[in-house]
Structure formats: C-alpha cells, structure tokens
Design an enzyme around this catalytic site. Structure first.
Site, PDB file in Angstrom:
ATOM      1  N   VAL A 150      -1.025  -1.279   3.827  1.00  0.00           N
ATOM      2  CA  VAL A 150       0.096  -1.567   2.939  1.00  0.00           C
ATOM      3  C   VAL A 150       1.318  -0.748   3.368  1.00  0.00           C
ATOM      4  O   VAL A 150       2.455  -1.156   3.155  1.00  0.00           O
ATOM      5  CB  VAL A 150      -0.321  -1.301   1.473  1.00  0.00           C
ATOM      6  N   ASP A 151       1.081   0.393   4.023  1.00  0.00           N
ATOM      7  CA  ASP A 151       2.193   1.261   4.450  1.00  0.00           C
ATOM      8  C   ASP A 151       2.976   0.685   5.629  1.00  0.00           C
ATOM      9  O   ASP A 151       4.034   1.194   5.973  1.00  0.00           O
ATOM     10  CB  ASP A 151       1.651   2.638   4.883  1.00  0.00           C
ATOM     11  N   GLY A 184      -7.032  -0.110   8.422  1.00  0.00           N
ATOM     12  CA  GLY A 184      -5.811   0.506   8.916  1.00  0.00           C
ATOM     13  C   GLY A 184      -6.017   1.330  10.174  1.00  0.00           C
ATOM     14  O   GLY A 184      -6.968   1.093  10.936  1.00  0.00           O
ATOM     15  N   ARG A 206     -13.593   5.141   2.002  1.00  0.00           N
ATOM     16  CA  ARG A 206     -13.142   6.006   3.089  1.00  0.00           C
ATOM     17  C   ARG A 206     -14.340   6.846   3.530  1.00  0.00           C
ATOM     18  O   ARG A 206     -15.309   7.009   2.801  1.00  0.00           O
ATOM     19  CB  ARG A 206     -11.991   6.902   2.615  1.00  0.00           C
ATOM     20  N   GLY A 207     -14.255   7.375   4.742  1.00  0.00           N
ATOM     21  CA  GLY A 207     -15.349   8.214   5.258  1.00  0.00           C
ATOM     22  C   GLY A 207     -16.573   7.382   5.622  1.00  0.00           C
ATOM     23  O   GLY A 207     -16.487   6.154   5.780  1.00  0.00           O
ATOM     24  N   GLU A 215       5.754   8.671  -0.929  1.00  0.00           N
ATOM     25  CA  GLU A 215       4.814   9.736  -1.322  1.00  0.00           C
ATOM     26  C   GLU A 215       4.698  10.849  -0.281  1.00  0.00           C
ATOM     27  O   GLU A 215       4.409  11.994  -0.613  1.00  0.00           O
ATOM     28  CB  GLU A 215       3.433   9.142  -1.583  1.00  0.00           C
ATOM     29  N   ARG A 224       2.340   7.072   3.251  1.00  0.00           N
ATOM     30  CA  ARG A 224       1.728   8.369   3.566  1.00  0.00           C
ATOM     31  C   ARG A 224       2.531   9.101   4.641  1.00  0.00           C
ATOM     32  O   ARG A 224       2.990  10.201   4.418  1.00  0.00           O
ATOM     33  CB  ARG A 224       0.294   8.081   4.017  1.00  0.00           C
ATOM     34  N   THR A 267      -9.419   2.985  10.531  1.00  0.00           N
ATOM     35  CA  THR A 267     -10.436   1.950  10.798  1.00  0.00           C
ATOM     36  C   THR A 267     -10.378   1.518  12.262  1.00  0.00           C
ATOM     37  O   THR A 267     -11.424   1.300  12.890  1.00  0.00           O
ATOM     38  CB  THR A 267     -10.179   0.733   9.885  1.00  0.00           C
TER      39      THR A 267
END
Ligand code: ATP
Ligand code: F6P
Ligand code: MG
Length: 465
Positions: free
Chosen positions: A228-229, A198, A173-174, A328, A274, A201
């Site tokens: 995946v979410d 995702g 990430r980042g 989550e 998320r 990205t």
C-alpha cells in the site's frame, strides 16, 4: 496580404534534423524451467480467437527507461545501460501440462486493497484460461506452508472475493523458515507458487527461488508485488495504492472541516508510509486543502526561522486554520525513544514506529501555549491508518489486479520462474525477482512532482538557515 506561413512554397528557414543513436540495451532476462512441449490451451478454447500477434515471445521487450538527457551522452553509453525486460503475456508453447499443475497461493505482510482480487483472478484465470484444477491457498503467510493444511480453491468459492477488503487467505509477518517452506512445497507436490507481498516478501521469494533451484525442483515461483506504501521499485506503482489515496482524502477532508470550524484550528492527519511518503504526497496533491506535507524523504524541524511552527503561525494569521499531512515514517528520529523502543521490531524485523501524530500534536500544543498564552487553539488529530488499506480495491485497482494475476499465470504456465510481473512504463513486464527485491521506490524530492507539492502548499523547504 502575407502568404500563408504554412502553405507558402517559400522556405523561411533551413531546418536541420539531428539523429542520435542511443546505446544498445541490456536484456535482464528471467530464468526458465526449459521444455516447451505443450500447446497453449487458449488455442483450443471456444472463447478465444488468437490473432497472429496474440502470443508473445522472448523477442518482445519493454525498456525500463523512456526518458533520456542527451547532454550527458557518454555517461549514458558507459555506466548507465538501458535495461530491457521480457513482456508479460501468453506464450504459444507452455511448460506445464495443466492437469499436472498444483498451484499454491500465499499472501504475506500487511493488508492492501486488491489482495482478494489478485487471489480471485489467479484462481479463476488458472481454472478458466488454462484448465488447471488443483489450486490451493496457503493460510496466513509464509508460516502457513509448514503450519497448516492448504485450502483447496475453486472459482465458485472465490467468485465475490474482489468485493471484499483484506485477504481471505489471512496474512502474517515473520515465520520465514526457508527449509520448512521448501520442504512443504515438495511434500505438497506444489509446482507453481504464487507469492503476493511487499519488499520483505520479495526478499523471502528470492531465497525460496534459490533453494528450489538448488534442489533442482521443477517448480516455478513468482512474486506478485503488493504494498500500500508504493515503495516497491521498478514497477510503475503497486496495486491498492490509488484506493488508499482515495481513502486518505476522506480523512484530509474531515481534518479540513474541523480546522476551518475552530479558532486557530489545526487539522493533523497521519497516513501510512513506513519509509516512503507516496500516499501523503499523492493525497496532498489531490486534496489541495493541505498546508504542509511531511514525508520521511524530506527532513523537517519545528522551531526557529524556516521551521514548521513559524510557518504555521503565518498560516493561522492568514487563514485562521491549517492542515498538516504527515507520513508515519516522517520525523521518527525526532521523537524521544527509550532504549527498549529503539530495539522494538515487528515479527518481520521492521522497526516499530512511534506515533508521529501524537508527538506532533503534543509539540504543537506546547508551542502555542508558550507563544500565544490564553489564545484559543485546537489540534484535531485524525489517524485513519488501517481505514485506508482495509477496504476493497477501487475500479482501477481491481482491473490492475486482474492484469497482474493474468500476467503471473501466463509467465508461470510458460515455465518462467523467479520473476515478478508488473507494469513498466505502462506495459506489463517480467522482472527478475532479485532485482525487484533490491529496488526501492522513494519519493524524489528533487523532481517535478515534489515541486508541484510545494506549489500547492507553499510550504517551507526546511533547510536550516
Ligand atoms: N530478508 C528476508 N528474507 C526472508 N524473508 C523475509 C525477509 N524480509 C521479510 N521476510 C518475510 O516476508 C514476509 C513479509 O515481510 P514484511 O512483514 O516485511 O512485509 P512486506 O512483504 O514487506 O509487506 P508490507 O511491508 O507491504 O506490509 C514475512 O513473513 C517475513 O518474515
Ligand atoms: O500494523 P501492521 O499490520 O504491521 O502494518 C503496518 C505497516 O504496514 C504498511 O501498511 C505496509 O508496510 C505500513 O504502511 C505500515 O507501517
Ligand atoms: Mg515492507
């Protein structure tokens, strides 16, 4: 005897047929690099025998919407155009002569089942279908463009990658530095860039695409949607999602066994999601052992009439046990946070979540101790977080990954750029990357799927009375 109602010549009623004309669609086309001078090498392959309808052209379209409520016909005509996209697939004439292609493949963001399959199929597809020989992997996400040397990939090397979870190229990430990334693309001579990732990205891919255009480079970039979410909009679903749901069921089964085998047992499972609860929702629908599904899109409360505690009290009295599935991202606004935690972001700028499962377990224990002092009660909390995504793709996802990779290759070889390949209403389309980057796929708690969850769990609406 009565005449046969079907075959009788006597008409029983006069049937009428209403014809309704839908408004014309709007084509959301994708940019093209121009110059279609190369014949598709598939034509010369000994293994393919393209029929006249094998190649697709810009005349082949897919409609984004296939459901219409004609009672509001005017609104449909004015403010809600029917959007069409180009169909994905091989083109008769292509833009890139295969031997001048230098392709770069990069994976960004979190893991997802099927990442290695997409990489494998990009390499094998470019090599076998189009005869491309210079294919490179960029290591560890966007930062890899400017911080490490590209890795040369060929079919033999990637042959069994589809059987492995994770990403063999590594991800991160980042590290999104636009200038450095596009400088590296130029310096390495890449003219095809395949970015797998995702929503974040895709937002990065939009910026790279615009910078490539600004610099007038003959480079095609495509974003292959991964999450995946399942939170990316427009496409039917993202790859790896079904595998993740399947894995999530194992955790729910275990939670059910634990809960059933205890006195007043609660099985609590936290699943990824998320800002969207698709995994929790689909796992709940598949399992049928779940008593309550909590997702970010549907607010809930614990105490009082119509709250979670009251509901669980009833379930425990009735069944002796209960299973809760929580995404989550659910209940994040209820968990007490320090000022530092309020600011805590990951390297990509995503808010770092507190553990809703740990919080819920503690709240449940306090509630029970207060309401039923001395009575047995057990909460078994299962957090399978990474176990549902760090696995190879199942059969359906593997096949999906192959079609996605091939769709990407055909589009890029044909000279399209700034696009995302993906299934729309069951057929593969090329969607402008800006559109995908801006779209979200959240659970619609007003539609039939959520109503189905309620009919399976009979859980409360959590509407404050
Ligand atoms: N708005 C943005 N502009 C440019 N780059 C971005 C933007 N948002 C995220 N990125 C970059 O995209 C990469 C991946 O982003 P992120 O970590 O949010 O994962 P993602 O692609 O959303 O995948 P997932 O959430 O499914 O794991 C990171 O390198 C991040 O810096
Ligand atoms: O710990 P990591 O790698 O940042 O990933 C966690 C996040 O990635 C996802 O799997 C995808 O965004 C989320 O469900 C989760 O919050
Ligand atoms: Mg994301």
């Amino acid at each position: 005897m009565d005449p046969d109602p079907v075959t009788s010549d006597e008409p029983k009623t006069t049937a009428t047929r209403t014809t309704i004309t839908l408004p014309p669609f709007t084509l959301h086309s994708i940019p093209h690099l121009g110059n279609l001078t190369v014949e598709n090498p598939i034509d010369f392959s000994p293994y393919y025998h393209p029929s006249p309808s094998f190649y697709l052209s810009s005349h082949d379209l897919i409609l984004r919407r296939i459901l219409f409520d004609l009672s509001s016909g005017e609104a449909l005509a004015e403010g809600d155009p029917i959007i069409a996209y180009h169909r994905a697939g091989p083109r008769r004439m292509i833009h890139f002569p295969p031997l001048i292609v230098r392709a770069a493949i990069v994976t960004c963001g979190g893991l997802c089942p099927g990442l290695n399959t997409v990489i494998r199929e990009l390499v094998v597809g470019l090599w076998e279908i189009y005869g491309v020989r210079d294919i490179f992997g960029v290591a560890a996400g966007y930062r890899g463009f400017y911080s490490s040397e590209p890795i040369r990939l060929e079919p033999k090397m990637v042959d069994s990658w589809h059987k492995r979870g994770g990403t063999a190229l590594a991800t991160s990430r980042g590290g999104f530095d636009l200038e450095k990334i596009v400088d590296a693309i130029e310096k390495q001579g890449f003219n095809q860039v395949y970015v797998i990732g995702g929503d974040g990205t895709m937002r990065g891919a939009v910026k790279i695409f615009h910078e490539i255009q600004r610099r007038k480079l003959d480079v095609s970039i495509t974003g292959i949607p991964k999450t995946v979410d399942n939170d990316i909009g427009i496409i039917d679903r993202s790859f790896g999602f079904q595998t993740a749901v399947e894995m999530a069921l194992q955790a729910i089964n275990a939670a059910h066994v634990e809960a059933e085998s205890a006195v007043n047992g609660i099985g609590l499972v936290k699943l990824m999601g998320r800002s969207t609860g698709h995994i929790a929702l689909h796992a709940t629908l598949s399992s049928r052992d779940v008593d309550c599904c909590l997702i970010p899109e549907n607010d809930f409360y614990l105490e009082g009439r119509g709250g979670l505690f009251e509901f669980l009290d009833q379930r425990l009295k009735k069944n002796g046990h209960a299973v809760i599935v929580v995404a989550e991202g659910a209940g994040q606004d209820k968990i007490p946070r320090t000022d530092a935690q309020k600011e805590d972001k990951d390297e990509s700028g995503n808010l770092v979540f507190l553990d809703v499962g740990v919080w819920l377990k503690s709240e449940l224990n306090s509630w029970w101790a207060q309401e039923h002092p001395g009575e047995l009660f057990t909460v078994k909390y299962i957090d399978p977080t990474y176990m549902i995504r760090a696995v190879p793709a199942n059969a359906i996802d593997n096949m999906y990954c192959t079609l996605l990779a091939h769709s990407a290759i055909h589009g890029v070889m044909a000279g399209y750029t700034g696009f995302v390949p993906g299934p729309v209403n069951g057929n593969y389309a090329y969607i402008p990357v800006e559109e995908v980057a801006a779209a979200k796929n959240i659970v619609d708690t007003k539609d039939h799927k959520w109503a189905w969850v309620r009919s399976v769990t009979n859980q409360p609406d959590f509407l404050k009375i």
